[in-house]
Design an enzyme around this catalytic site. Sequence first.
Site, mmCIF file in Angstrom:
data_model
loop_
_atom_site.group_PDB
_atom_site.id
_atom_site.type_symbol
_atom_site.label_atom_id
_atom_site.label_comp_id
_atom_site.label_asym_id
_atom_site.label_seq_id
_atom_site.Cartn_x
_atom_site.Cartn_y
_atom_site.Cartn_z
ATOM 1 N N ASP A 415 1.062 -1.004 0.043
ATOM 2 C CA ASP A 415 -0.021 -0.085 0.044
ATOM 3 C C ASP A 415 0.989 1.080 -0.064
ATOM 4 O O ASP A 415 1.987 1.096 0.326
ATOM 5 C CB ASP A 415 -0.869 0.043 1.299
ATOM 6 N N THR A 732 -3.222 1.034 -4.188
ATOM 7 C CA THR A 732 -3.375 2.015 -3.296
ATOM 8 C C THR A 732 -4.986 2.658 -3.388
ATOM 9 O O THR A 732 -5.385 2.602 -4.692
ATOM 10 C CB THR A 732 -2.233 3.196 -3.247
#
Length: 1113
Positions: A415, A732
């Site tokens: 992420d 993300t």
Amino acid sequence: MADQIPLYPVRSAAAAGHKRAAYYSAAGPGPGADRRGRYQLEDESAHLDEMPLMMSEEGFENDESDYHTLPRARIERRKSGLEWFVCGGWKFLCSSCCDWLINICHRKKELKARTVWLGCPEKSEEKHPRNSIKNQKYNVFTFIPGVLYEQFKFFLNLYFLVVSCSQFVPALKIGYLYTYWAPLGFVLAVTIAREAIDEFRRFQRDKEVNSQLYSKLTVRGKVQVKSSDIQVGDLIIVEKNQRIPSDMVFLRTSEKAGSCFIRTDQLDGETDWKLKVAVSCTQRLPALGDLFSIRAYVYAQKPQLDIHSFEGTFTRIGLLDLELNQLTKALFLALVVLSVVMVTLQGFAGPWYRNLFRFLLLFSYIIPISLRVNLDMGKAAYGWMIMKDENIPGTVVRTSTIPEELGRLVYLLTDKTGGAPLLPRSASTQREEQHAGTLTQNEMTFRRLHLGTVSYGADTMDEIQTHVLSSYAQVHPQTGGNNPSSTPPRRAQSSTPKVRKSVSSRVHEAVKAIALCHNVTPVYESQAGITGETESAEADQDFSDENRTYQASSPDEVALVRWTESVGLTLVSRDLTSMQLKTPGGQVLTYCILQVFPFTSESKRMGIIVRDESTAEITFYMKGADVAMSSIVQYNDWLEEECGNMAREGLRTLVVAKKALTEEQYQDFESRYSQAKLSIHDRVLKVAAVVESLERELELLCLTGVEDQLQADVRPTLEMLRNAGIKIWMLTGDKLETATCIAKSSHLVSRTQDIHIFRPVTSRGEAHLELNAFRRKHDCALVISGDSLEVCLKYYEHELVELACQCPAVVCCRCSPTQKAHMVTLLRQHTGRRTCAVGDGGNDVSMIQAADCGIGIEGKEGKQASLAADFSITQFRHVGRLLMVHGRNSYKRSAALGQFVMHRGLIISTMQAVFSSVFYFASVPLYQGFLMVGYATIYTMFPVFSLVLDQDVKPEMAILYPELYKDLTKGRSLSFKTFLIWVLISIYQGGILMFGALVLFEAEFVHVVAISFTALVLTELLMVALTIRTWHWLMVVAEFLSLGCYVASLAFLNEYFGIGRVSFGAFLDVAFITTVPFLWKVSAITVVSCLPLYVLKYLKRKLSPPSYSKLSS
């Protein structure tokens, strides 16, 4: 959220809380529902169903728009009949039957709309689950059955259970019961103890989270309740900086305007602060207690599938365990073949089937029961080493069964940001510190201001401060600075406004625009803390500069306003209708906010119209991404080039512009704007059209560059991982521009690499063409949005994954948690390689659990990812050492340990086969009772287990040369080739030991058991020494300890040192084993069995040295 939930008053209005069971389920259908509808409305051509994407070059010679002429894709031949059943069809049938039975026995609960009464949980129409977090795998009743199932589903353990149970049949009994049941019981005891410890730790972590206290509002006042005791309908008071414990409806806040800022990065990965407004009717109530004087309820639609739902995994099994399980099946096949050969050589005389089963039992040590316990103890040792490593403090091993998975990773999915749970903010409070994300610190710093002809960086910011000071110093202040009604100074204007402005004037205009065009609100900490009533909260505020903090929907906004404060122009106050700026001289400038146009992902810009209270000048300010602003600002020749330069530096750019409006122009705009907002049809389009009428020929003021600071050592860590052959994907929820900037600044994408930004696609035809365009690119990073990703996966799943896997880096932006998990699953299925997911937020949990190995980064408060992960770390840079050192060592050690334990069983089974052949293929055991138990435990266990301390290179060398890690991903440390080599070694040594004992000790034939067993133990100890690459003092102790235990046992276990004790009546002759002939002949047999292997190892190291040996030398 509150305005999307219907409130039904009985006499008046209120609202109630929702359960965690369905995250924000009342907010309407999730993104998934929207997209499904869009696909159903698509008018796709029928021929597209017959025209899959082709992954060859020939099709791309055609016109790129003519996708009808593309050749057909490769289609695998469908297996049928017996071939399908043997090649996996039986698994499909079994799983289908099990799913059918589960659905029959445990039907899913039908989801329906809910009515939740305000402050009255007892009025709930249905029973809701508890508001508790549970990461445990078992409960009191399922622990023992669950652990036993997990163990006996492995062929190795199931086989030994059957063998042990066969010893209860008198005709099949060939030794003492404890010979079989003691090792099996020991293995199960160790496994149960390990699982119990892990389960207890999970229970403690869950208890800590579920025991967090919250204030519950009741008729009698506030009471403290645990998070797990919160019920649907309860009224909960959430304090500043406190995590929101469940889905809630925002009823009331201490802020007079009813506004509150919350952070949702634990749900969707967004780290910005989101403004939420309380339900107006409950916000207007005089006091908190009045919530009970009204009767109201919330009618919420049934839970929807949204981005906050995810699929979890129940347990994890490492690839090494699966590979060893396959090898044990191969050993079982060899065991059956050997037993059949023995019975065949007997001529199938007598009850041959009973003899066959006895041979199966005699050779059962081909499959070593100690394999599982050695590996499990080794994994526990690896976990202990990881947690005790001082170079990665705070690391926690939460799953002790897969440490060797860290040594075989090919794909690492990470992420970008996160780090804090859902946090509420009163509009009069905000926390100053930021939370670190996965790669970034989430701390924005203003780095660059470009005016076209002049650029200011970090080292020249003092010049900007000087320009601002001089601009406001030219006019003498008329009144005190703290009077909001004071007349602000007017900056000196040029006598001819059309000529080029001075640098000082341009800097002042740019700084003022940045200080006005935003959604930031200055807040001041309340000295008395948060109270229930607004008046009390406002009375104790301190409006000094030291006590001021800023809150906004984006950290970029805060960084810009903090920068304007640092150069002299300070935002001191803001409400819904006005804002005030303080100049370097202390004067206060008041501006009336006429309109605000918030930032959206579609427009990629935000604007504001303000009126200067002193001059009545109306100005329209706008800022946004360069792609959105370049077409609406006046012509210039520098914007595009400078945006590219800043982007290459990893800076997030914003273009700032303005437009002066006359009173008539604004009134005309306001009229059209209000009319558009009242439109029933196409309201959004009409509003956008009116706003766009203003966005023409704006005066370009400046270009700003803001840096999202990376965590420490992110760049060298990513470079290390790339050099180790690990492909890194960033998944993300951030915007495309943000994700691209982070990818560049972190060097996830190198500066020399091209980036292919996948254009937005909504149909199969568009996806087809865009994939073809991407296929022509070579060695470039891919950036794709979540919406486009979903369309491509729907029609061209295999082709997209195949193309993406060829990229050096992949960035997926605007990804939902479900999409993150889906991408991990696709990588595992299509590539068969090991994947690792790294995240720090609740929105990363699904991705972490879908990967082969999950690593959670524990922030200052965010623990969801770390609790659900297999390994928990405190900083991203620790991933490097965790993989390069501990992952590599764990895999190589487990591979060596597993194969050596197999060798230990194979060699003794070979000796049994030779012995039975000499005695006319009789099914008589060579070694009985404690000899067999002791051979696998006290005689050889400590030296063999000491292999968990072995290492080929020092940790510093493994980090300095990450290329060493690349060899491990090919699985060469444990393969059928290495396994076959160990099988040949075992057959050679077993044959030498047994035949040597028979040849050299023909006169003392009755002592053959003592002779061969002594040589066997010595051979095993020498083989451990041969396998070790780096000696540890504990290894030496283990070698001599085991040898001492064996020598001491000769005097106590003499009854076992005979050949077929009952048949031959031969016992140990203590006097004989102390003679010189015994000693030199045992030594000779041992040397013949081991010396050739030492010679071969020496020659191989000289002629074809492994890569690590070059470094260690």
